[in-house]
Design a protein around this motif. Structure first.
Motif, mmCIF file in Angstrom:
data_model
loop_
_atom_site.group_PDB
_atom_site.id
_atom_site.type_symbol
_atom_site.label_atom_id
_atom_site.label_comp_id
_atom_site.label_asym_id
_atom_site.label_seq_id
_atom_site.Cartn_x
_atom_site.Cartn_y
_atom_site.Cartn_z
ATOM 1 N N TYR A 1 0.830 -1.205 0.000
ATOM 2 C CA TYR A 1 0.000 0.000 0.000
ATOM 3 C C TYR A 1 0.868 1.262 0.000
ATOM 4 O O TYR A 1 1.945 1.288 0.600
ATOM 5 C CB TYR A 1 -0.943 -0.004 1.200
ATOM 6 C CG TYR A 1 -2.071 -1.012 1.047
ATOM 7 C CD1 TYR A 1 -3.273 -0.647 0.449
ATOM 8 C CD2 TYR A 1 -1.915 -2.324 1.460
ATOM 9 C CE1 TYR A 1 -4.300 -1.570 0.281
ATOM 10 C CE2 TYR A 1 -2.931 -3.254 1.301
ATOM 11 C CZ TYR A 1 -4.120 -2.869 0.707
ATOM 12 O OH TYR A 1 -5.134 -3.787 0.534
ATOM 13 N N ASP A 2 0.363 2.292 -0.655
ATOM 14 C CA ASP A 2 1.154 3.497 -0.868
ATOM 15 C C ASP A 2 1.552 4.205 0.429
ATOM 16 O O ASP A 2 2.590 4.882 0.480
ATOM 17 C CB ASP A 2 0.417 4.475 -1.799
ATOM 18 C CG ASP A 2 -1.020 4.745 -1.367
ATOM 19 O OD1 ASP A 2 -1.435 4.248 -0.297
ATOM 20 O OD2 ASP A 2 -1.730 5.460 -2.109
ATOM 21 N N PHE A 3 0.759 4.068 1.487
ATOM 22 C CA PHE A 3 1.063 4.773 2.721
ATOM 23 C C PHE A 3 2.027 4.008 3.634
ATOM 24 O O PHE A 3 2.376 4.491 4.713
ATOM 25 C CB PHE A 3 -0.238 5.085 3.497
ATOM 26 C CG PHE A 3 -1.004 3.852 3.925
ATOM 27 C CD1 PHE A 3 -0.694 3.193 5.105
ATOM 28 C CD2 PHE A 3 -2.043 3.360 3.128
ATOM 29 C CE1 PHE A 3 -1.401 2.063 5.502
ATOM 30 C CE2 PHE A 3 -2.748 2.228 3.515
ATOM 31 C CZ PHE A 3 -2.417 1.579 4.707
ATOM 32 N N TYR A 4 2.457 2.823 3.185
ATOM 33 C CA TYR A 4 3.366 2.035 4.029
ATOM 34 C C TYR A 4 4.665 2.796 4.271
ATOM 35 O O TYR A 4 5.297 3.305 3.346
ATOM 36 C CB TYR A 4 3.688 0.684 3.395
ATOM 37 C CG TYR A 4 4.788 -0.050 4.140
ATOM 38 C CD1 TYR A 4 4.542 -0.617 5.389
ATOM 39 C CD2 TYR A 4 6.077 -0.126 3.619
ATOM 40 C CE1 TYR A 4 5.555 -1.255 6.093
ATOM 41 C CE2 TYR A 4 7.089 -0.769 4.311
ATOM 42 C CZ TYR A 4 6.821 -1.333 5.545
ATOM 43 O OH TYR A 4 7.830 -1.949 6.247
ATOM 44 N N ASN A 5 5.052 2.836 5.538
ATOM 45 C CA ASN A 5 6.274 3.512 5.952
ATOM 46 C C ASN A 5 6.794 2.767 7.182
ATOM 47 O O ASN A 5 6.103 2.718 8.201
ATOM 48 C CB ASN A 5 5.965 4.982 6.294
ATOM 49 C CG ASN A 5 7.194 5.779 6.695
ATOM 50 O OD1 ASN A 5 8.195 5.220 7.132
ATOM 51 N ND2 ASN A 5 7.109 7.090 6.565
ATOM 52 N N PRO A 6 7.981 2.160 7.118
ATOM 53 C CA PRO A 6 8.496 1.384 8.262
ATOM 54 C C PRO A 6 8.666 2.209 9.535
ATOM 55 O O PRO A 6 8.754 1.652 10.620
ATOM 56 C CB PRO A 6 9.837 0.850 7.749
ATOM 57 C CG PRO A 6 10.208 1.738 6.611
ATOM 58 C CD PRO A 6 8.920 2.159 5.990
#
Length: 323
Positions: free
Chosen positions: A268-273
């Motif tokens: 998904y585009d909003f994925y951020n670790p």
């Protein structure tokens, strides 16, 4: 002239048919669409009566339906959620308005709701939030959504300081085992948590073999407040689920971090670790740092807009399949 314009605006709204529970997730007064409860009541006796009326197709359905039946003709299109009576509702609309565009929205994985073949021969489009179901059952794909108006009101009521580090709410569908693992990790890292695990079959047990206590179900208002007053929200999905639940989107809207077992969230585009910790993939020794570090707001407004209820509606209106 202004009166005519307003009437025209009302006549072109999308009509959304839902079964609103006591959680009151949907605002029935919404400027971008006409949201209606399908039935007048949800008590047991009324459900029994309506089951008979729908099964026998009796011509007295007006005694069980709310006034949405008067709004169909003037609506742009009708969106029916995957309630247990969706087949009968689609048949009812097909019979009276054979050319009306009907969108059947699978808000749940197909395995947990109505089999698509039950709609065979009916005039309705099949849409889902889950990429796997979209491919398997030849459905169109739209995103899951959140209703910002709900969360905005809640967030303004809650103190900025978090009451606990991590919050989880959900029914015990094989989730107690996962929570027990998380509990151990949280205890070791001195991370505070609030697990609101609800018993699945109401057998009267107080806990499970993993010693995670069961609690009473929360209203959606209570869920929102607990999400807003925590640093991190936990999301546990069934094996193989690839579509988003509400929790990741509530976390997104509220600028809360997320701990999840859904590995496909990386797509998904909003994925951020920095904001999302994936159970089974991310290293346990960075859990404490993850919880204590700041939320990364990069492209926040873009993502929040993309998964809003308004954008979800507009994709149907434009007939946009996101796959």
């Amino acid at each position: 002239m202004k009166i005519i314009w307003k009437v025209g605006l009302l006549m072109n709204k999308q009509l959304i048919l839902i079964v609103q529970t006591e959680n009151n997730y949907f605002p029935l007064d919404y400027q971008y669409a006409d949201i209606c409860n399908i039935f007048k009541s949800e008590n047991k006796i009324f459900r029994y009566i309506r089951k008979i009326i729908l099964k026998l197709d009796l011509p007295i359905k007006n005694i069980i339906f709310t006034d949405w039946i008067k709004k169909i003709a003037g609506s742009k299109e009708v969106i029916v959620f995957d309630t247990g009576n969706a087949v009968e509702i689609v048949k009812y609309i097909n019979k009276r308005y054979p050319n009306k565009r009907i969108i059947l929205w699978y808000w749940n994985p197909v395995i947990r709701t109505i089999k698509p073949e039950k709609f065979k021969g009916l005039n309705c489009e099949m849409w889902t939030f889950d990429p796997v179901d979209a491919k398997k059952f030849n459905m169109k794909l739209n995103t899951q959504f959140f209703i910002e108006e709900n969360l905005k009101t809640t967030s303004s009521k809650v103190k900025s300081r978090s009451n606990c580090d991590v919050f989880y709410v959900g029914v015990d569908k094989d989730r107690a085992k996962l929570l027990a693992v998380l509990k151990k990790q949280f205890d070791e890292n001195k991370i505070s948590y609030d697990f609101n695990l609800v018993e699945y079959n109401n057998s009267g047990l107080h806990s499970n073999k993993y010693d995670i206590p069961y609690k009473k179900p929360l209203s959606y208002e209570e869920v929102k407040e607990k999400c807003a007053s925590s640093k991190v929200i936990v999301d546990l999905v069934a094996d193989g689920q690839t579509g988003l639940t509400l929790r990741p989107l509530e976390a997104l809207c509220l600028k809360k971090k997320l701990i999840t077992n859904m590995k496909s969230i990386k797509k998904y585009d909003f994925y951020n670790p920095q904001n999302i910790f994936i159970i089974g993939e991310d290293k346990e020794n960075r859990l404490s740092e993850f919880v204590s570090s700041n939320y990364d707001e990069t492209n926040y407004d873009i993502y929040k807009n993309e998964y809003s209820f308004k954008q979800w509606l507009e994709r149907f209106d434009k007939n946009e399949n996101i796959s």
